[in-house]
Structures are given as structure tokens and as C-alpha cells.
Design an enzyme around this catalytic site. Structure first.
Site, PDB file in Angstrom:
ATOM      1  N   HIS A  70      14.143  -6.486 -17.063  1.00 49.56           N
ATOM      2  CA  HIS A  70      14.453  -4.999 -17.232  1.00 49.56           C
ATOM      3  C   HIS A  70      15.520  -4.361 -16.388  1.00 49.56           C
ATOM      4  O   HIS A  70      15.605  -3.063 -16.291  1.00 49.56           O
ATOM      5  CB  HIS A  70      13.318  -4.161 -16.943  1.00 49.56           C
ATOM      6  CG  HIS A  70      12.120  -4.425 -18.013  1.00 49.56           C
ATOM      7  ND1 HIS A  70      11.982  -3.953 -19.250  1.00 49.56           N
ATOM      8  CD2 HIS A  70      10.869  -5.166 -17.834  1.00 49.56           C
ATOM      9  CE1 HIS A  70      11.258  -4.368 -19.718  1.00 49.56           C
ATOM     10  NE2 HIS A  70      10.203  -4.915 -18.971  1.00 49.56           N
ATOM     11  N   ARG A  80      12.953 -13.401 -12.211  1.00 52.26           N
ATOM     12  CA  ARG A  80      12.303 -13.215 -13.564  1.00 52.26           C
ATOM     13  C   ARG A  80      13.273 -13.224 -14.800  1.00 52.26           C
ATOM     14  O   ARG A  80      14.404 -12.797 -14.759  1.00 52.26           O
ATOM     15  CB  ARG A  80      11.580 -11.893 -13.665  1.00 52.26           C
ATOM     16  CG  ARG A  80      10.987 -11.571 -15.016  1.00 52.26           C
ATOM     17  CD  ARG A  80       9.959 -10.534 -15.133  1.00 52.26           C
ATOM     18  NE  ARG A  80      10.593  -9.248 -15.049  1.00 52.26           N
ATOM     19  CZ  ARG A  80       9.968  -8.265 -15.151  1.00 52.26           C
ATOM     20  NH1 ARG A  80       8.547  -8.225 -15.322  1.00 52.26           N
ATOM     21  NH2 ARG A  80      10.436  -6.967 -15.093  1.00 52.26           N
ATOM     22  N   GLU A  96       0.450 -10.191 -19.338  1.00 54.01           N
ATOM     23  CA  GLU A  96       0.719  -8.922 -19.472  1.00 54.01           C
ATOM     24  C   GLU A  96       0.251  -8.349 -20.893  1.00 54.01           C
ATOM     25  O   GLU A  96       0.734  -7.229 -21.101  1.00 54.01           O
ATOM     26  CB  GLU A  96       2.340  -8.533 -19.514  1.00 54.01           C
ATOM     27  CG  GLU A  96       3.285  -9.188 -18.425  1.00 54.01           C
ATOM     28  CD  GLU A  96       4.697  -8.877 -18.504  1.00 54.01           C
ATOM     29  OE1 GLU A  96       5.081  -7.977 -18.056  1.00 54.01           O
ATOM     30  OE2 GLU A  96       5.366  -9.801 -18.883  1.00 54.01           O
ATOM     31  N   ASP A 105       2.690  -3.365 -18.821  1.00 55.16           N
ATOM     32  CA  ASP A 105       2.609  -3.799 -20.054  1.00 55.16           C
ATOM     33  C   ASP A 105       1.152  -4.156 -20.616  1.00 55.16           C
ATOM     34  O   ASP A 105       0.881  -4.057 -21.876  1.00 55.16           O
ATOM     35  CB  ASP A 105       3.616  -5.111 -20.313  1.00 55.16           C
ATOM     36  CG  ASP A 105       5.096  -4.898 -20.453  1.00 55.16           C
ATOM     37  OD1 ASP A 105       5.263  -3.846 -21.502  1.00 55.16           O
ATOM     38  OD2 ASP A 105       5.678  -5.400 -19.666  1.00 55.16           O
TER      39      ASP A 105
END
Length: 267
Positions: free
Chosen positions: A50, A75, A154, A180
Site C-alpha cells: 500500500h 511486505r 486478513e 482488511d
């Protein structure tokens, strides 16, 4: 030459006598990453999902963190064989794969981080920082010793399958993403909703039954404390961008009249 590497997150968690606290770096700035790396936190979550961080920036961030005892965890954007290969080749030792909801997806992540015959990581050590451009003796046969794999739970499906996912050989831990997860449960933006918290606790219990460590994201200190009490082995408690956002807002609230700040809110 021998590869000078830090203990993996797998090793850090195995040796820890307390929950390990981490901080995100999402800005894409190696300087910000170095500031976070020198903060005294246990681990640094470098976000490639993100945030605007690309591979070239990732190398600089890893180099900046290298001088500090913090453990970087990178990540990736998705459970993608090619992208995981590229991130590993930058020299990342610890990989976090998002949105793992099934055993099949967990096995695919394991496959991506290992060279044949165990997996299908592409072999490009002569070109890659991970092997210091083939200056590391016998890197290909020892790479697995220097890499750990954490997967993210998630979704509601991940909660149901958490024990089986954690039990997959090669999965070194599970990290819960309440935001999420809340969205998956029809509770968008309500990561502290009792049903979401209960689901996080279910993941904790399932992963621990499988004998693996479990972590969670929690920027609210009270929520973080509660998750630590519930058994979190590692926890992410802040991010460079959110710290800057909240601190700058606090300064504005202190020095700028409310009417002026309200007028600027439309920008």
C-alpha cells in the site's frame, strides 16, 4: 566471502522472551527508514503493498537499516512468484505475503521463496544483491537458512483456515491484518469491533495450536496492549507516515486557529 546476515525474524521470534514491537515504513524514504531503524524498535515493516516503494527504493531502505539491530520485514504486493523473487534478490531476508486465505495459497508462498527442488524461486544470484553478485560462497544451497516467511490472515476465510495455514511447512508465522479482516466481515473501517477482535483472537489461538508465532497490526496503544495480553508474539504499533501525519496535525492544532484550519480542510 561469507554472507553477513542478521538473524531472521523466525530466529528473533524463537529467541524472544517478550512480544516484539515493530514499526512500518511506508514513505519510500530511506532516510525515514533509517530514522525508524535507529528508534530502538525490534522490527521494521517495509510496505510494498500500500505504499509507493519500488525495488530500487527497497534496496536503499534495506541498506539504510543494515547499520542498526532492527529486523526488516518486507511486505510484497501480492502472492506472486515473480515479485517475491525480485524482492528476495534485493537482499530482503524476511518476507510478508498478504491475503493468504487457504492452505494452497500458503504453499504457493513457500514455493516462491525457495530454490528448486523445494520451490521455484528463479536463480539469478550472479545478478542479485542477495548473493552479493555471487561473492557469497555456496549461497544457493544455504539461502533458505537466511530467509523467513510470514503470511497475513486478513479475511474471514483465513480465520477459518488459520490452523491449517500456520501448519504448512515453511510458514514461519502469521500476521493478522484487522483492517482488511473487518472489511471481509462486512465491518469496513471497524477494526476494533468486538466481532473483529474476537476473530483476531481465534487466529491467535489457532496459530499457537499449530506451534507458530502470531502477530497483529494495532496502532491504537490500548488495542495493542490488549492484543499483547491476548498472546500476540509480535505487534506493529505505528508507521512513519501516520506518525508524521498525527504529529503535524497536533502542531497545527496548537498553533493555527480553528477557523483557518477549517478553511483549509477543503483542499
Amino acid at each position: 566471502m561469507s554472507l553477513r546476515v542478521k538473524p531472521t525474524l523466525r530466529d528473533r521470534l524463537a529467541e524472544a522472551d517478550r512480544p516484539l514491537a515493530g514499526i512500518w515504513t511506508c514513505s519510500g524514504s530511506a532516510l525515514a527508514a533509517e530514522i525508524c531503524a535507529g528508534s530502538g524498535m525490534d522490527w521494521l515493516l517495509v510496505d510494498g503493498e500500500h505504499s509507493p516503494i519500488e525495488l530500487g527504493e527497497l534496496v536503499g531502505i534495506l541498506q539504510a537499516a543494515e547499520a542498526y539491530p532492527i529486523t526488516p520485514l518486507v511486505r510484497v504486493a501480492a502472492n506472486d512468484l515473480v515479485r517475491i523473487k525480485q524482492v528476495l534478490d534485493t537482499g530482503a531476508q524476511n518476507i510478508l505475503v498478504p491475503m493468504i486465505s487457504s492452505v494452497a495459497e500458503a504453499k504457493a508462498a513457500v514455493d516462491a521463496v525457495h530454490y528448486p527442488p523445494r520451490g521455484h524461486r528463479g536463480v539469478g544470484s550472479a545478478l542479485a544483491r542477495s548473493a552479493r553478485w555471487n561473492r557469497v560462497d555456496d549461497y544457493l544451497h544455504h539461502a533458505a537458512e537466511h530467509v523467513s516467511l510470514i503470511v497475513q490472515a486478513e479475511t474471514a476465510a483465513a480465520v477459518e483456515h488459520a490452523a491449517e495455514i500456520a501448519a504448512v511447512d515453511g510458514i514461519d508465522g502469521v500476521f493478522v491484518g484487522p483492517s482488511d479482516l473487518a472489511a471481509s466481515m462486512g465491518l469496513l473501517g471497524q477494526q476494533s469491533h468486538p466481532d473483529v477482535v474476537a476473530a483476531v483472537h481465534r487466529v491467535f489461538e489457532a496459530v499457537h495450536r499449530a506451534g507458530k508465532p502470531v502477530g497483529v497490526n494495532a496502532f491504537d496503544p490500548a488495542v495493542a496492549d490488549a492484543y499483547v495480553q491476548a498472546g500476540a508474539d509480535f505487534i506493529a504499533v505505528g508507521a512513519d507516515v501516520s506518525l508524521l501525519a498525527r504529529a503535524s496535525e497536533a502542531l497545527a492544532a496548537r498553533f493555527i486557529p480553528d477557523s483557518d484550519r477549517a478553511a483549509r480542510a477543503s483542499y
